[in-house]
Design a protein around this motif. Structure first.
Motif, PDB file in Angstrom:
ATOM      1  N   GLN A   1      26.896 -24.590  80.496  1.00 56.22           N
ATOM      2  CA  GLN A   1      27.686 -25.375  81.429  1.00 56.22           C
ATOM      3  C   GLN A   1      27.726 -26.849  81.032  1.00 56.22           C
ATOM      4  OE1 GLN A   1      26.094 -24.622  85.321  1.00 56.22           O
ATOM      5  NE2 GLN A   1      26.814 -22.513  85.385  1.00 56.22           N
ATOM      6  N   LEU A   2      26.571 -27.364  80.577  1.00 58.88           N
ATOM      7  CA  LEU A   2      26.542 -28.761  80.147  1.00 58.88           C
ATOM      8  C   LEU A   2      27.439 -28.978  78.933  1.00 58.88           C
ATOM      9  CD1 LEU A   2      22.741 -29.606  80.544  1.00 58.88           C
ATOM     10  CD2 LEU A   2      24.632 -30.394  81.975  1.00 58.88           C
ATOM     11  N   LEU A   3      27.423 -28.013  78.004  1.00 64.34           N
ATOM     12  CA  LEU A   3      28.284 -28.127  76.832  1.00 64.34           C
ATOM     13  C   LEU A   3      29.760 -28.089  77.232  1.00 64.34           C
ATOM     14  CD1 LEU A   3      28.609 -28.256  73.778  1.00 64.34           C
ATOM     15  CD2 LEU A   3      28.451 -25.751  73.722  1.00 64.34           C
ATOM     16  N   ALA A   4      30.088 -27.177  78.163  1.00 63.23           N
ATOM     17  CA  ALA A   4      31.481 -27.096  78.628  1.00 63.23           C
ATOM     18  C   ALA A   4      31.895 -28.390  79.325  1.00 63.23           C
ATOM     19  CB  ALA A   4      31.643 -25.904  79.574  1.00 63.23           C
ATOM     20  N   GLN A   5      30.994 -28.956  80.128  1.00 68.97           N
ATOM     21  CA  GLN A   5      31.303 -30.218  80.792  1.00 68.97           C
ATOM     22  C   GLN A   5      31.471 -31.346  79.780  1.00 68.97           C
ATOM     23  OE1 GLN A   5      28.236 -30.881  83.685  1.00 68.97           O
ATOM     24  NE2 GLN A   5      28.856 -29.158  84.977  1.00 68.97           N
ATOM     25  N   SER A   6      30.643 -31.313  78.727  1.00 67.09           N
ATOM     26  CA  SER A   6      30.758 -32.342  77.699  1.00 67.09           C
ATOM     27  C   SER A   6      32.096 -32.253  76.975  1.00 67.09           C
ATOM     28  CB  SER A   6      29.601 -32.202  76.704  1.00 67.09           C
ATOM     29  OG  SER A   6      29.737 -33.115  75.635  1.00 67.09           O
ATOM     30  N   VAL A   7      32.494 -31.022  76.646  1.00 66.76           N
ATOM     31  CA  VAL A   7      33.786 -30.840  75.979  1.00 66.76           C
ATOM     32  C   VAL A   7      34.921 -31.276  76.888  1.00 66.76           C
ATOM     33  CG1 VAL A   7      35.369 -29.119  75.034  1.00 66.76           C
ATOM     34  CG2 VAL A   7      32.930 -28.999  74.500  1.00 66.76           C
ATOM     35  N   LEU A   8      34.821 -30.914  78.181  1.00 65.94           N
ATOM     36  CA  LEU A   8      35.863 -31.303  79.128  1.00 65.94           C
ATOM     37  C   LEU A   8      35.918 -32.819  79.285  1.00 65.94           C
ATOM     38  CD1 LEU A   8      37.992 -30.471  81.187  1.00 65.94           C
ATOM     39  CD2 LEU A   8      36.186 -30.246  82.891  1.00 65.94           C
ATOM     40  N   ALA A   9      34.746 -33.461  79.311  1.00 62.10           N
ATOM     41  CA  ALA A   9      34.717 -34.916  79.439  1.00 62.10           C
ATOM     42  C   ALA A   9      35.370 -35.582  78.234  1.00 62.10           C
ATOM     43  CB  ALA A   9      33.276 -35.390  79.604  1.00 62.10           C
ATOM     44  N   LYS A  10      35.116 -35.042  77.022  1.00 63.94           N
ATOM     45  CA  LYS A  10      35.753 -35.601  75.832  1.00 63.94           C
ATOM     46  C   LYS A  10      37.270 -35.427  75.887  1.00 63.94           C
ATOM     47  CE  LYS A  10      31.779 -34.946  72.752  1.00 63.94           C
ATOM     48  NZ  LYS A  10      31.260 -34.245  71.542  1.00 63.94           N
ATOM     49  N   GLU A  11      37.714 -34.229  76.346  1.00 62.60           N
ATOM     50  CA  GLU A  11      39.158 -33.997  76.445  1.00 62.60           C
ATOM     51  C   GLU A  11      39.780 -34.931  77.468  1.00 62.60           C
ATOM     52  OE1 GLU A  11      39.534 -29.901  77.340  1.00 62.60           O
ATOM     53  OE2 GLU A  11      39.182 -29.228  75.280  1.00 62.60           O
ATOM     54  N   ARG A  12      39.091 -35.143  78.595  1.00 62.35           N
ATOM     55  CA  ARG A  12      39.614 -36.057  79.616  1.00 62.35           C
ATOM     56  C   ARG A  12      39.671 -37.489  79.082  1.00 62.35           C
ATOM     57  NH1 ARG A  12      39.594 -34.399  85.058  1.00 62.35           N
ATOM     58  NH2 ARG A  12      38.880 -32.268  85.391  1.00 62.35           N
ATOM     59  N   ALA A  13      38.635 -37.883  78.348  1.00 63.41           N
ATOM     60  CA  ALA A  13      38.632 -39.233  77.796  1.00 63.41           C
ATOM     61  C   ALA A  13      39.771 -39.421  76.791  1.00 63.41           C
ATOM     62  CB  ALA A  13      37.288 -39.517  77.136  1.00 63.41           C
ATOM     63  N   GLN A  14      39.996 -38.387  75.967  1.00 66.13           N
ATOM     64  CA  GLN A  14      41.099 -38.470  75.011  1.00 66.13           C
ATOM     65  C   GLN A  14      42.442 -38.533  75.731  1.00 66.13           C
ATOM     66  OE1 GLN A  14      41.184 -35.248  72.226  1.00 66.13           O
ATOM     67  NE2 GLN A  14      42.925 -36.034  71.080  1.00 66.13           N
ATOM     68  N   LEU A  15      42.597 -37.725  76.779  1.00 67.28           N
ATOM     69  CA  LEU A  15      43.831 -37.761  77.561  1.00 67.28           C
ATOM     70  C   LEU A  15      44.022 -39.113  78.223  1.00 67.28           C
ATOM     71  CD1 LEU A  15      46.283 -36.333  78.762  1.00 67.28           C
ATOM     72  CD2 LEU A  15      44.802 -35.443  80.575  1.00 67.28           C
ATOM     73  N   ALA A  16      42.929 -39.687  78.729  1.00 67.65           N
ATOM     74  CA  ALA A  16      43.016 -41.013  79.346  1.00 67.65           C
ATOM     75  C   ALA A  16      43.469 -42.059  78.332  1.00 67.65           C
ATOM     76  CB  ALA A  16      41.664 -41.392  79.938  1.00 67.65           C
TER      77      ALA A  16
END
Length: 370
Positions: A162-177
């Motif tokens: 779950q932490l890895l998935a959240q980390s990947v999602l956070a990176k994708e959100r940061a890139q989208l931002a």
């Protein structure tokens, strides 16, 4: 698929019954003292889970005066399955072996003669009988601990996943931002600057008003974009809501700045749940946006009403008076409205009217569904 174990109470009853059967087979009823000791050992097994050592001490005397040793062995097994004290377990096993190989004929007990091969066989058998429940209990204890460790490892792996998935999602959100900020923000800022320059440089009142509207919408879009970028960057670190969240009191401002002639008629109460208010606002916003894009020169009618249980929103626009300019669109607006309405227990319908216009209808429960 693992087999289901019987309840602990049923196992305890079965063990006590087996001990009583052992007493019946090996103890004569006229031997009052041995019978009492054997019965005490059998019924002491009820305490074996909470007080294993006490249970063994209560059951051990039956080994000295009778051949009914099942209760003592059961107590020794339970003690071995619950205790880590190896010295204690070894002492209990040796005590059982000594008691089993000694004939306690009071006042002079007869000990086994270790020089006699027959007696030596009996001693070996007693030692094997004593160590068997100890080894079995230790094996059960190790298996139980291993199962706990495996469960902990499974939970740790799931948490890590779950932490890895959240980390990947956070990176994708940061890139989208970053993309939203670099591309959309730059272009909207340029539109707002050009509109401001046009507003200052023109003398035509209509052009000046249009430029002011474009500049105001550009600034408002930049403000909302800034909030959305902040949400995307903060996602995963703390609970964040999309802000600002629109409410019913902003509907007149929305209609006034829509760029089309629209008539707003509402009698909705101000204490509607926030989610319902947002759904109403977004529905009106989407309807006006579609009318402005696809039906230039149209007039819109916005009717907001409610009963004791249902909130109704009806937005109708007339037929366009000129062809629409081709504008890009992802066609996700109505789908998003339907999803939002379904989450709140309502529904959205949309379609053309008989006079060539278009109607969008939203119905929602007055209160949010649980």
């Amino acid at each position: 698929m693992t087999a289901r174990r019987p309840p602990a109470a049923a196992l305890d009853v079965a063990v006590v019954l087996a001990a009583l059967l052992d007493v019946k087979v090996h103890v004569h009823t006229h031997d009052e003292v041995p019978l009492a000791v054997a019965l005490l050992a059998a019924f002491a097994l009820v305490l074996r889970r909470r007080h294993p050592l006490l249970t063994y001490l209560l059951a051990f005397p039956t080994t000295l005066v009778t051949d009914a040793v099942f209760a003592t062995l059961a107590a020794l097994y339970t003690l071995a399955s619950l205790s880590r004290r190896r010295v204690l377990l070894a002492g209990c096993a040796l005590a059982f072996a000594a008691g089993d190989t000694t004939v306690w004929s009071w006042p002079a007990p007869e000990f086994a003669d270790l020089t006699d091969p027959t007696a030596l066989i009996k001693v070996t058998y007693s030692l094997a009988t004593a160590t068997a429940p100890v080894f079995l209990g230790q094996l059960v204890q190790a298996r139980r601990e291993l199962a706990l460790r495996l469960a902990e490892i499974t939970r740790a792996r799931e948490s890590e996943r779950q932490l890895l998935a959240q980390s990947v999602l956070a990176k994708e959100r940061a890139q989208l931002a970053r993309e939203m900020h670099d591309v959309v923000s730059h272009q909207v800022s340029l539109i707002a600057v050009r509109a401001g320059a046009l507003q200052v440089g023109t003398r035509d009142p209509e052009t000046k008003k249009a430029a002011a509207d474009i500049r105001r919408l550009g600034v408002q879009t930049l403000d909302e974009l800034r909030h959305m970028v902040g949400v995307l960057r903060a996602a995963g670190s703390r609970p964040t809501e999309l802000t600002p969240q629109p409410s019913l009191d902003r509907l007149p401002q929305l209609v006034e700045g829509s760029g089309i002639e629209a008539d707003l008629d509402t009698d909705l109460p101000a204490d509607l749940p926030p989610a319902v208010q947002r759904a109403v606002y977004r529905t009106v916003q989407e309807a006006l946006t579609n009318a402005r894009k696809h039906a230039p020169g149209t007039k819109a009618s916005i009717r907001l009403g409610h009963t004791d249980e249902i909130v109704t929103v009806v937005v109708t626009n007339s037929a366009p008076d000129r062809p629409a300019l081709p504008l890009p669109g992802a066609h996700h607006g109505l789908a998003g409205l339907r999803q939002r309405a379904e989450l709140l227990g309502g529904g959205v319908t949309a379609g053309p009217t008989a006079d060539g216009g278009y109607e969008l209808r939203l119905e929602l429960p007055v209160r949010e569904t649980s």
